[in-house]
Design a protein around this motif. Structure first.
Motif, PDB file in Angstrom:
ATOM      1  N   TYR A  50      41.300  40.502  43.016  1.00  0.00           N
ATOM      2  CA  TYR A  50      41.191  39.041  42.995  1.00  0.00           C
ATOM      3  C   TYR A  50      39.895  38.555  43.652  1.00  0.00           C
ATOM      4  O   TYR A  50      39.226  37.656  43.144  1.00  0.00           O
ATOM      5  N   GLU A  51      39.559  39.141  44.785  1.00  0.00           N
ATOM      6  CA  GLU A  51      38.424  38.635  45.562  1.00  0.00           C
ATOM      7  C   GLU A  51      37.083  39.248  45.165  1.00  0.00           C
ATOM      8  O   GLU A  51      36.043  38.611  45.355  1.00  0.00           O
ATOM      9  N   VAL A  52      37.097  40.444  44.623  1.00  0.00           N
ATOM     10  CA  VAL A  52      35.831  41.107  44.279  1.00  0.00           C
ATOM     11  C   VAL A  52      35.600  41.114  42.771  1.00  0.00           C
ATOM     12  O   VAL A  52      34.629  40.531  42.278  1.00  0.00           O
ATOM     13  N   VAL A  53      36.519  41.748  42.015  1.00  0.00           N
ATOM     14  CA  VAL A  53      36.321  41.880  40.567  1.00  0.00           C
ATOM     15  C   VAL A  53      36.355  40.517  39.891  1.00  0.00           C
ATOM     16  O   VAL A  53      35.483  40.186  39.067  1.00  0.00           O
ATOM     17  N   ARG A  54      37.351  39.700  40.232  1.00  0.00           N
ATOM     18  CA  ARG A  54      37.463  38.367  39.637  1.00  0.00           C
ATOM     19  C   ARG A  54      36.231  37.524  39.919  1.00  0.00           C
ATOM     20  O   ARG A  54      35.684  36.863  39.026  1.00  0.00           O
ATOM     21  N   GLU A  55      35.773  37.529  41.185  1.00  0.00           N
ATOM     22  CA  GLU A  55      34.593  36.732  41.551  1.00  0.00           C
ATOM     23  C   GLU A  55      33.364  37.187  40.769  1.00  0.00           C
ATOM     24  O   GLU A  55      32.550  36.364  40.349  1.00  0.00           O
ATOM     25  N   LYS A  56      33.241  38.482  40.564  1.00  0.00           N
ATOM     26  CA  LYS A  56      32.099  38.999  39.789  1.00  0.00           C
ATOM     27  C   LYS A  56      32.170  38.477  38.356  1.00  0.00           C
ATOM     28  O   LYS A  56      31.147  38.087  37.777  1.00  0.00           O
ATOM     29  N   MET A  57      33.366  38.480  37.770  1.00  0.00           N
ATOM     30  CA  MET A  57      33.517  37.978  36.405  1.00  0.00           C
ATOM     31  C   MET A  57      33.190  36.485  36.341  1.00  0.00           C
ATOM     32  O   MET A  57      32.556  36.024  35.400  1.00  0.00           O
ATOM     33  N   ILE A  58      33.599  35.733  37.365  1.00  0.00           N
ATOM     34  CA  ILE A  58      33.352  34.284  37.389  1.00  0.00           C
ATOM     35  C   ILE A  58      31.853  33.982  37.393  1.00  0.00           C
ATOM     36  O   ILE A  58      31.379  33.104  36.665  1.00  0.00           O
ATOM     37  N   MET A  96      41.517  53.488  39.570  1.00  0.00           N
ATOM     38  CA  MET A  96      42.555  52.607  39.006  1.00  0.00           C
ATOM     39  C   MET A  96      41.946  51.640  37.982  1.00  0.00           C
ATOM     40  O   MET A  96      42.474  51.450  36.891  1.00  0.00           O
ATOM     41  N   LEU A  97      40.836  51.008  38.361  1.00  0.00           N
ATOM     42  CA  LEU A  97      40.196  50.030  37.475  1.00  0.00           C
ATOM     43  C   LEU A  97      39.680  50.691  36.207  1.00  0.00           C
ATOM     44  O   LEU A  97      39.817  50.143  35.108  1.00  0.00           O
ATOM     45  N   MET A  98      39.099  51.874  36.350  1.00  0.00           N
ATOM     46  CA  MET A  98      38.594  52.595  35.188  1.00  0.00           C
ATOM     47  C   MET A  98      39.754  53.008  34.272  1.00  0.00           C
ATOM     48  O   MET A  98      39.688  52.827  33.059  1.00  0.00           O
ATOM     49  N   ALA A  99      40.835  53.512  34.857  1.00  0.00           N
ATOM     50  CA  ALA A  99      41.996  53.941  34.064  1.00  0.00           C
ATOM     51  C   ALA A  99      42.637  52.776  33.320  1.00  0.00           C
ATOM     52  O   ALA A  99      43.180  52.943  32.224  1.00  0.00           O
ATOM     53  N   ALA A 100      42.554  51.582  33.918  1.00  0.00           N
ATOM     54  CA  ALA A 100      43.142  50.391  33.289  1.00  0.00           C
ATOM     55  C   ALA A 100      42.219  49.762  32.253  1.00  0.00           C
ATOM     56  O   ALA A 100      42.612  48.833  31.550  1.00  0.00           O
ATOM     57  N   GLY A 101      40.977  50.262  32.170  1.00  0.00           N
ATOM     58  CA  GLY A 101      40.032  49.729  31.194  1.00  0.00           C
ATOM     59  C   GLY A 101      39.201  48.571  31.703  1.00  0.00           C
ATOM     60  O   GLY A 101      38.529  47.887  30.919  1.00  0.00           O
ATOM     61  N   LEU A 102      39.212  48.318  33.024  1.00  0.00           N
ATOM     62  CA  LEU A 102      38.450  47.195  33.579  1.00  0.00           C
ATOM     63  C   LEU A 102      37.020  47.561  33.969  1.00  0.00           C
ATOM     64  O   LEU A 102      36.213  46.681  34.253  1.00  0.00           O
ATOM     65  N   THR A 103      36.717  48.867  34.008  1.00  0.00           N
ATOM     66  CA  THR A 103      35.333  49.293  34.236  1.00  0.00           C
ATOM     67  C   THR A 103      35.033  50.495  33.345  1.00  0.00           C
ATOM     68  O   THR A 103      35.951  51.128  32.816  1.00  0.00           O
ATOM     69  N   ASP A 104      33.742  50.814  33.243  1.00  0.00           N
ATOM     70  CA  ASP A 104      33.372  52.037  32.553  1.00  0.00           C
ATOM     71  C   ASP A 104      33.497  53.216  33.523  1.00  0.00           C
ATOM     72  O   ASP A 104      33.957  53.051  34.649  1.00  0.00           O
ATOM     73  N   ARG A 105      33.043  54.400  33.092  1.00  0.00           N
ATOM     74  CA  ARG A 105      33.216  55.619  33.889  1.00  0.00           C
ATOM     75  C   ARG A 105      31.937  56.036  34.603  1.00  0.00           C
ATOM     76  O   ARG A 105      31.850  57.137  35.113  1.00  0.00           O
ATOM     77  N   ILE A 112      31.736  46.184  34.868  1.00  0.00           N
ATOM     78  CA  ILE A 112      33.039  45.528  34.751  1.00  0.00           C
ATOM     79  C   ILE A 112      33.236  45.100  33.303  1.00  0.00           C
ATOM     80  O   ILE A 112      32.376  44.447  32.709  1.00  0.00           O
ATOM     81  N   LEU A 113      34.357  45.492  32.731  1.00  0.00           N
ATOM     82  CA  LEU A 113      34.682  45.173  31.339  1.00  0.00           C
ATOM     83  C   LEU A 113      35.799  44.137  31.333  1.00  0.00           C
ATOM     84  O   LEU A 113      36.960  44.457  31.567  1.00  0.00           O
ATOM     85  N   LYS A 114      35.435  42.894  31.109  1.00  0.00           N
ATOM     86  CA  LYS A 114      36.419  41.805  31.148  1.00  0.00           C
ATOM     87  C   LYS A 114      37.439  41.983  30.025  1.00  0.00           C
ATOM     88  O   LYS A 114      37.074  42.023  28.851  1.00  0.00           O
TER      89      LYS A 114
END
Length: 200
Positions: free
Chosen positions: A104-112, A155-164, A171-173
Motif C-alpha cells: 500500500y505505501e510503497v508499490v501503490r505510491e509508485k504506481m500513483i 511474492m510480488l513477482m509471483a503474483a505478477g506485480l513485478t518482473d523478474r 512494477i507491472l500494474k
C-alpha cells in the motif's frame, strides 16, 4: 481489514500459489479446512519434502483461505490465472499486516506517481520507517529485514506485480477483473483495490 501484529514470519513462507489453488478448489467442493488438514496429513497433498513442511504449508494456506469469505470460491474457480494470483495475493495481504502496508505505501505510491521501478533502497527505507514506528520491528536484525525484503520481492513477482529482473524490478500494474473488484468492494476491501491498482 483487521489489524494484526507485525510479523517477520513471512521469511519462512512462500507465495504457494498451486497449494492455495488446491485448497480453494477443495473448499469449493464442500470440504472444510479441518478435512483438508487431515487429508494433507494422510496424503501429503502438496508433495512437501517433510511432514513438518507439509503441516507448515497447510497451516499458512488455511489462515490465508480463512481470511476470505467463502463466496470467493466460485469466482476464483472461474477466473483466469492472473486473477487467481491476485486473489492469492489479497489473501496474503489480509493475513500479513506489514506486507500489506509495504504494497500500500510503497508499490501503490509508485504506481500513483507513475514510477515503474521498485529498488532495494525502497525496501530499506520502508523498513527503516517501520522501525521508527514500531518497537517490535525495531528489534529485528538487519539479516531478518534483508530476508523479508527478498520474500516481499518474490511474492510480488509471483503474483505478477513485478518482473523478474535482478536488483531493481519493474512494477507491472495489474488490470483488475471487474468481478473481483466488485467482490472486494462488496466485502469492504476497497483498500485492497487501491493497493493493487495504484489509486488514492
Amino acid at each position: 481489514m483487521k489489524l494484526r501484529e507485525y510479523s517477520a514470519g513471512t521469511v519462512k513462507q512462500s507465495f504457494w500459489f498451486s497449494e492455495f489453488r488446491k485448497v480453494i478448489h477443495l473448499l469449493g467442493q464442500g470440504m472444510t479446512l479441518t478435512d483438508i488438514k487431515a487429508l494433507n496429513k494422510e496424503q501429503n497433498i502438496f508433495a512437501a519434502p517433510t511432514q513438518e513442511r507439509a503441516t507448515q504449508i497447510m497451516n499458512t494456506i488455511a489462515i490465508r483461505a480463512a481470511s476470505l469469505d467463502a463466496s470467493i470460491y466460485p469466482l476464483f474457480e472461474q477466473s483466469d490465472v492472473s486473477t487467481q494470483k491476485l486473489i492469492a495475493l489479497v489473501a496474503i495481504m489480509q493475513t500479513d499486516r506489514l506486507f500489506f502496508e509495504f504494497v500500500y505505501e510503497v508499490v501503490r505510491e509508485k504506481m500513483i506517481v507513475g514510477s515503474h521501478e521498485l529498488a532495494d533502497s525502497d525496501i530499506r527505507i520502508f523498513f527503516k520507517e517501520k522501525q521508527l514506528q514500531s518497537d517490535k520491528v525495531a528489534t529485528w536484525t538487519e539479516y531478518t529485514l534483508k530476508r523479508l525484503g527478498r520474500c516481499y520481492k518474490t511474492m510480488l513477482m509471483a503474483a505478477g506485480l513485478t518482473d523478474r529482473a535482478p536488483g531493481s524490478r519493474e512494477i507491472l500494474k495489474p488490470i483488475l477483473d471487474p468481478e473481483l473488484e466488485s467482490w472486494l468492494r462488496k466485502h469492504g476491501m476497497d483498500l485492497m483495490i487501491h493497493a493493487l491498482t495504484g489509486v488514492r
